[in-house]
Design an enzyme around this catalytic site. Structure first.
Site, PDB file in Angstrom:
ATOM      1  N   HIS A  11       0.838  -1.201   0.000  1.00 51.51           N
ATOM      2  CA  HIS A  11       0.000   0.000   0.000  1.00 51.51           C
ATOM      3  C   HIS A  11       0.874   1.252   0.000  1.00 51.51           C
ATOM      4  CE1 HIS A  11      -3.413  -2.700   1.458  1.00 51.51           C
ATOM      5  NE2 HIS A  11      -3.523  -2.485   0.184  1.00 51.51           N
ATOM      6  N   LYS A  36       0.090   9.442  -4.634  1.00 51.25           N
ATOM      7  CA  LYS A  36      -0.593   8.997  -3.434  1.00 51.25           C
ATOM      8  C   LYS A  36      -0.540   7.471  -3.289  1.00 51.25           C
ATOM      9  CE  LYS A  36      -4.349  10.917  -0.855  1.00 51.25           C
ATOM     10  NZ  LYS A  36      -5.544  11.702  -0.811  1.00 51.25           N
ATOM     11  N   GLY A 170     -11.289  -5.634   7.595  1.00 49.69           N
ATOM     12  CA  GLY A 170     -10.845  -4.661   6.596  1.00 49.69           C
ATOM     13  C   GLY A 170     -11.413  -4.992   5.229  1.00 49.69           C
ATOM     14  N   ASP A 321       0.182   0.501   6.546  1.00 55.59           N
ATOM     15  CA  ASP A 321       1.386  -0.181   6.081  1.00 55.59           C
ATOM     16  C   ASP A 321       2.640   0.666   6.214  1.00 55.59           C
ATOM     17  OD1 ASP A 321       0.065  -2.454   5.636  1.00 55.59           O
ATOM     18  OD2 ASP A 321       0.093  -2.365   3.441  1.00 55.59           O
ATOM     19  N   ALA A 408      -2.318  15.417   9.099  1.00 53.14           N
ATOM     20  CA  ALA A 408      -1.548  16.637   9.322  1.00 53.14           C
ATOM     21  C   ALA A 408      -1.798  17.059  10.764  1.00 53.14           C
ATOM     22  CB  ALA A 408      -2.003  17.721   8.362  1.00 53.14           C
TER      23      ALA A 408
END
Lengths: 587, 708
Positions: A11, A36, A170, A321, A408
């Site tokens: 990932h 990304k 998940g 990950d 952030a």
């Protein structure tokens, strides 16, 4: 002793460096490559970690890879290739990680590989500061395990129970994420944000997708899923079960979608609460360390803290990950030294690149754009930022080291006044361009947190924005309060983030409100900014009112009119995310 | 739901575990390689289909279909094609914002298609072949420019098909330069496809490097044949004539310099020894010695590497022997098929492309405008800078020749090129400046590059002295602390009549020290002043401030300090984001150069972390590298197949110009390694791994230059 942890080929790839057991540097490759969820070998993150530690490749004592390639290959063989793919893929190659590390990173130091869930577990336990703890890991899948339970004490991590692929929470969440029209691998948090708008009308249907078993076990009803060989995660049986076709991304969101999201979220919360209770009894530990991609579900985390059996819960800032690199490095340290890597809990996430204020000033001077230089009067900068925020400005805040993990937290943030009813729309119009239903998060001074939010300000989740809680503020905070009266606050400790806290303090001085809206400094589809250049590119192509770049403040009105067009021509459009939008990435 | 515990024994998983363990063993790895070869040969099938969704057919619409980037729009009852506005830094498409679907009654419409040469690269949009053709044809013609930089055969055929909606009288196709670089990307050891790597391995095993090159040529020829067949069918059905412009390239100045691939025994060492002799002969201006060295290189490499052909071409040209010089230069272009395989080369029409174009013209009855014949008919010597700005892009005179001859082929009676309006001085100056940037950065040349730079910059200033401001902007951008687009120079240049676009190298951010030096000298020679002083000290001060060595150290293995940024494998050299594929610098030439930025008198300290390739295997293997700065010896350092860190204090630097060439000379590979190297590379490709077909002489993890 220098130990490098590497996560890659899945990932988000990342590197982390431990020196004598202390975390020195860590970052995900996506921040450097600007793609990304970049899963490629983290070449740039590797170079960054070594630079940050002022060492080179000869100084590495060991490198730790965050999963077991042979066990992963076994699961891949079990699955077989997906439709349209052949066996002839690079992933049918358990030697790839070591080859990449040796040939492309040039590392000669001994290589140690650790199982995926063990790396996740270590990324929580060895950074929690706990002497002993119960362990919970839940994600899509690593090698075989999708959920692991265990107990850790000292240098030992004992994972005594696991749920194996193809059964996993998940996977269930990702499947319904895809069914609801969002990108698998990245849209799961949108489903979580959508859930409070709905009613749990489809709990029965969701419960038909997953059956509870003894101890830590549960099973997916596989006829509803097609993620092993198909190109979508759900099967026609699942569509039939819900009685509606899957939503296409461009379709409107209806009550049905909100209700399915709510039902899914509720079922997952209940399962994890139940399994946590079992784990508490089985492990016999008062505290919990929790990691894996599912640990980013901050609504679950909030309920676990409030309603679960554990005294304290620690979730690392990068439970997915990317954080596996930290765990693998810690495991290698334990294996090589026989000692625990660190005793103190991880109190912040600022392990990424940082930039000297003088270098930033040089860059700004060369642009020819007027800016205010606060190098000799740093206190004034906090005042100026707070004043602008109080007047309704959206301010980009770039100071110090970049955060590890997806949030952030004051290093690469956008800030705004949370009291303004229109601020969510304004933030979306100015830069974020995201779905109107998704809430923004608050950040709050530690000393004021308990007055405004129903959370433990000394709790270990609070600095990392990993828990939702009820808003109990006497203030009206429409821009950061979700439809169900919850919020996902970051608690800011002046002892750790003095300059960011100073902005909050100054804002409180101006407005009486010690809280700011905070979201990540990036545009939709791009990773969070990493460098001053990234920050200028983002600032120049959005409608952010002002940018704090270390000790410099730039006002939007000073920007050249031609910058947006020039930047677009220079950088191109954001690169598409590296992961499949329809199918959880298994390879 | 009944619960079936996932912890119970799963025989399928047990077998998967067993197989994974076996595949992870050395024997298993070998078995996997065999299985992949079986699959490559079609004897091991892929699994069947699952329950994936079906692709949706393209929606059917009533209106016209888009042509390239021009989309159909309806205005005032008529259909037009409009393109998005070009970016301020330019793009790959012709500048025409819009053109109508229906031509004006009484006009004859010509559609002009092709690659960057056809688009007027470096001159566009102010001068283009299509624009000049329109002038040459005169009133009564309507020329629609659909040329596109980086055009490929597939997109060409598609654009032709769509362009027929415009009901032209004729199509002009000006293609063939791009094929050697762009049409067979899969035949590269770096192409990320396992089947493609295995196919390349098969070709290499059967015929060596020539086998791979021949496969690429055959494939390009077939692709071109298919494309022109389709175009011919479309044109015939629409009753449209086709005129082909056959490209020519600069055979005088541009060289396709590439490293030699692995050779057995001491072949690599002998080849580079001859190459050194050739370089010395070139410096000495001795064409006889140069030719001798080049011929020795050809004997050693069997003609597969373009470098030796290029040196021979230079030798013949210097000796005044034009026909053999042209033959050697064409052999060089033909041999350069493997830049696409390994290293970046110049897009140039080669023999395969020319044959395919001529065959298509003969077969389908296309008219031709043959630039090779036209240029050689007007020049006795080797086609060079009269016609070409660089490797293949045309000068204004070259463009005019194309326009007039194409007009003639279309049946228009026009006068000579001189009757065309030509190019304005600002556009000429900007194009020449762009050519200089290309020369410095884009491609490496055999022999000194500086005379080419000086000539192009001189021509730019001669054409329009006002271009000096753009040169100053370029210097400021390259010497600045951040990417050029963030600098104030960018904003100044945007408003300049000499606006520099991406095609002029505005985005390249390596220092390109020879270019910066040449710019300073050219500007100072013309008396240009910056802030009241001459250019060189101003530029030196900026370079030292933003790029100079510091006490913390500057790592010279990273951008922008690579002296020759393109001396890297194809994927690394072409990644605009400079995302390294490798965590360290790899030396594919026996000498690597870096740009050390330091003031006069500084005794910089160099800390190097170097190693020889691990394939040298024996850990006791030792060798030495030599370090020079601006040609002066600076010391020797030991190297081994394991990383070693060494520190060297350089002698005090001489001369005020701060860009210093720091060169490291690496040892040659041992013969025992060379003997098996190509077979090992093929073996890796067989297993689906990337591989280098060329020696990597050494790796540098870092070369840290510090001020004392």
């Amino acid at each position: 002793m220098n130990v490098l942890g590497v996560s890659a080929f899945y990932h988000e790839s990342a590197c982390a460096l431990l020196r004598d057991g202390q975390l020195v540097a860590a970052a995900a490759e996506e921040r450097f490559s600007r793609r990304k969820h970049d899963p490629r070998l983290p070449v740039a993150a590797f170079r960054f970690c070594l630079d940050a530690a002022s060492i080179d490749v000869t100084d590495l004592d060991a490198v730790a890879f965050y999963e077991d390639p042979v066990a992963k290959l076994s699961r891949q063989l079990w699955c077989g290739p997906r439709v349209g793919e052949s066996w002839d893929l690079p992933w049918l190659d358990p030697g790839a990680p070591e080859r990449g590390i040796r040939e492309r990173l040039g590392i000669e130091a001994p290589l140690l590989c650790f199982p995926h869930h063990r790396s996740h577990a270590a990324s929580a336990f060895f950074y929690s500061g706990f002497e002993e703890a119960a362990i919970l890991v839940a994600d899509g899948v690593g090698e075989w395990a999708t959920t692991s339970y265990g107990r850790a004490e000292g240098t030992e991590i004992d994972l005594f129970e696991e749920v194996s692929f193809p059964h996993g929470l998940g996977l269930l969440y990702s499947t319904l994420t895809g069914y609801l029209g969002y990108r698998v691998n990245s849209g799961e948090y949108k489903v979580m944000g959508l859930a409070p708008y709905g009613e749990p009308r489809y709990v029965d249907q969701v419960c038909q997708l997953i059956g509870m078993g003894p101890d830590g076990q549960f099973l997916l009803a596989r006829r509803n899923f097609d993620f092993i060989r198909g190109r979508r995660m759900y099967s026609p049986a699942l569509v039939e079960l819900f009685g509606r076709p899957p939503r296409r991304p461009e379709d409107p969101i209806e009550d049905f979608h909100r209700d399915v999201a709510r039902s899914l979220q509720l079922v997952v919360e209940e399962i994890l609460l139940e399994k946590a209770a079992w784990l508490h009894r089985r492990a016999g530990a008062a505290d919990l360390c929790y990691a894996g991609g599912v640990a980013l579900n901050c609504v679950v985390n909030g309920r676990l803290r409030r309603e679960g059996p554990f005294r304290r819960i620690f979730v690392p800032p990068a439970p997915g990950d990317a954080g596996g690199a930290l765990g693998a490095a810690a495991l290698a340290h334990v294996e090589l030294t026989g000692t625990v890597p660190r005793r103190e809990p991880l109190r912040h996430a600022f392990y990424g690149p940082r930039f000297d204020a003088d270098i930033v000033t040089e860059l700004l001077e060369d642009t020819g754009v007027p800016f205010s230089d606060f190098r000799q009067r740093r206190d004034d900068l906090a005042e100026e930022v707070a004043r602008r925020l109080a007047e309704g400005a959206v301010v980009a805040f770039f100071q110090g080291a970049m955060e590890l993990g997806p949030r952030a937290l004051g290093g690469r943030s956008l800030l705004a006044d949370p009291r303004r009813p229109d601020m969510r729309d304004r933030m979306n119009a100015a830069v974020k361009k995201r779905e109107a239903f998704r809430p923004f998060a608050p950040c709050v001074l530690k000393s004021r947190a308990a007055e405004h939010f129903d959370l433990d300000p000394d709790g270990l989740l609070a600095p990392f924005m990993l828990e939702t809680c009820r808003v109990r503020s006497p203030l009206d905070l429409p821009a950061v309060t979700h439809v169900d009266g919850s919020a996902r606050p970051q608690v800011v400790d002046p002892a750790i983030q003095p300059r960011f806290a100073a902005v909050l303090q100054a804002f409180e001085h101006y407005t009486g409100c010690p809280i700011l809206l905070q979201t990540s400094f990036n545009v939709r589809g791009e990773p969070i900014v990493a460098t001053p250049e990234d920050a200028l590119f983002c600032f120049g192509t959005t409608d952010i009112d002002a940018l704090v770049l270390e000790d410099a403040l730039i006002d939007r009105s000073q920007l050249p009119d031609s910058w947006p067009e020039l930047f677009l021509a220079w950088r191109g459009r954001p690169k598409p995310a590296a992961l499949d939008p329809h199918l959880y990435t298994f390879v | 739901m009944p619960f079936n515990d996932s912890r119970v024994r799963d025989p399928r998983r047990e077998l998967s575990d067993e197989l994974a363990g076996a595949l992870a063993s050395p024997e298993g790895h070998g078995a996997l390689g065999v299985a992949r070869r079986l699959q490559q040969l079609g004897w091991l099938g892929a699994p069947g289909q699952g329950t994936g969704e079906q692709d949706c057919p393209e929606p059917v619409t009533d209106g016209p279909r888009p042509i390239s980037v021009w989309g159909p729009v309806r205005r005032d009852g008529a259909w037009w094609f409009e393109r998005p506005a070009p970016s301020p830094l330019g793009d790959h498409y012709a500048d025409a914002r819009r053109f109508p679907l229906d031509r004006n009654p009484g006009t004859r419409r010509i559609v002009f298609l092709g690659e960057s040469v056809a688009a007027g690269y470096l001159y566009a949009p102010r001068l283009t072949p299509a624009g000049q053709l329109a002038e040459a044809l005169g009133a009564g013609y309507d020329v629609v420019d659909l040329a596109r930089t980086n055009e490929r055969l597939g997109s060409l055929a598609e654009t032709v098909e769509r362009a027929l909606q415009l009901r032209p009288e004729a199509l002009v196709l000006f293609v063939g330069n791009n094929w050697n670089l762009l049409e067979t990307p899969e035949l590269s050891p770096f192409f990320p496809s396992v089947p493609a790597r295995q196919e390349l391995a098969l070709a290499l095993r059967r015929g060596g490097l020539s086998g791979a090159l021949n496969l690429a040529r055959r494939r390009r020829g077939e692709a071109a044949g298919r494309t022109f067949e389709r175009i011919a069918d479309l044109a015939a059905a629409a009753g449209v004539r086709v005129v082909m412009v056959l490209p020519e390239v600069d055979l005088a100045h541009w060289r396709q310099r590439q490293p030699v691939p692995w050779l057995p025994g001491d072949g690599v060492a002998r080849w580079y020894a001859a190459y050194s002799e050739a370089e010395e002969a070139l410096d000495a201006g001795d064409p006889g010695a140069l030719a001798g060295a080049a011929e020795r290189m050809l004997e050693i490499d069997g003609g597969a590497c373009p470098t030796a052909h290029g040196l021979l071409a230079t030798a013949r040209r210097l000796a005044g022997d034009a026909p053999p010089a042209i033959r050697a230069a064409r052999a060089e272009v033909d041999a350069a098929g493997y830049p696409g395989l390994c290293f970046l080369g110049a897009p140039q029409v080669d023999g395969t492309a020319r044959r395919a174009l001529l065959e298509a013209a003969r077969r389908h009855g296309f008219a031709t405008v043959d630039l090779q014949a036209i240029f050689s008919g007007r020049d006795d010597g080797v086609p060079g800078d009269r016609w070409f700005l660089d490797y293949c892009h045309l000068t204004a005179e070259g463009i005019a020749a194309v326009a007039v001859e194409t007009a003639r082929a279309l049946g228009a009676e026009r006068g000579p090129e001189a009757s065309l309006s030509g190019v304005d001085p600002a556009a000429e100056a900007t194009a020449q400046l762009g050519a200089a940037v290309h020369t410095a950065h884009r491609l490496t040349t055999t022999g000194p590059r500086r005379p080419l730079l000086d000539r192009a910059l001189g021509r730019a200033l001669d054409a329009d002295p006002g271009v000096a401001a753009a040169m100053e902007d370029l210097l400021a951008a390259r010497s600045g602390p951040g990417p050029a687009v963030l600098g104030g120079a960018q904003l100044r240049n945007q408003g300049s009549p000499h606006r520099l676009l991406l095609q002029h190298g505005w985005r390249w951010d390596h220092l390109d020290p020879e270019l910066l030096g040449a710019l300073c000298e050219a500007l100072d020679a013309r008396g240009h002043r910056v802030d009241g002083r001459s250019v060189r000290p101003w530029a030196a001060e900026r370079l030292l401030r933003h790029h100079g060595v510091t006490a913390a150290g500057v790592d010279l293995t990273r951008a922008p300090y690579l002296w020759d940024p393109l001396e890297r494998p194809f994927p690394e050299a072409t990644d605009p984001a400079h995302r390294p594929e490798h965590g360290c610098f790899r030396a594919f030439w026996p000498r690597s150069s870096f740009t050390l930025v330091a003031a006069e008198g500084v005794a910089a300290e160099l800390t190097t972390t170097l190693r020889l390739p691990v394939s040298y295997a024996c850990p006791e293997y030792r060798a030495e590298v030599t370090v020079t700065v601006d040609g002066r010896s600076a010391g020797r350092l030991p190297v081994a197949p394991r990383w070693g860190r060494q520190t060297l204090t350089l002698p005090p630097l001489a001369g005020p110009w701060p860009l210093r060439r720091l060169e490291i000379r690496w040892p040659m590979p041992p013969e025992a390694v060379a003997d098996g190297a190509m077979a090992e590379a093929v073996g890796r490709l067989d297993r689906g791994l990337d591989a280098s077909l060329h020696p990597c002489f050494a790796e540098a993890f870092s070369i840290l230059a510090r001020s004392p």
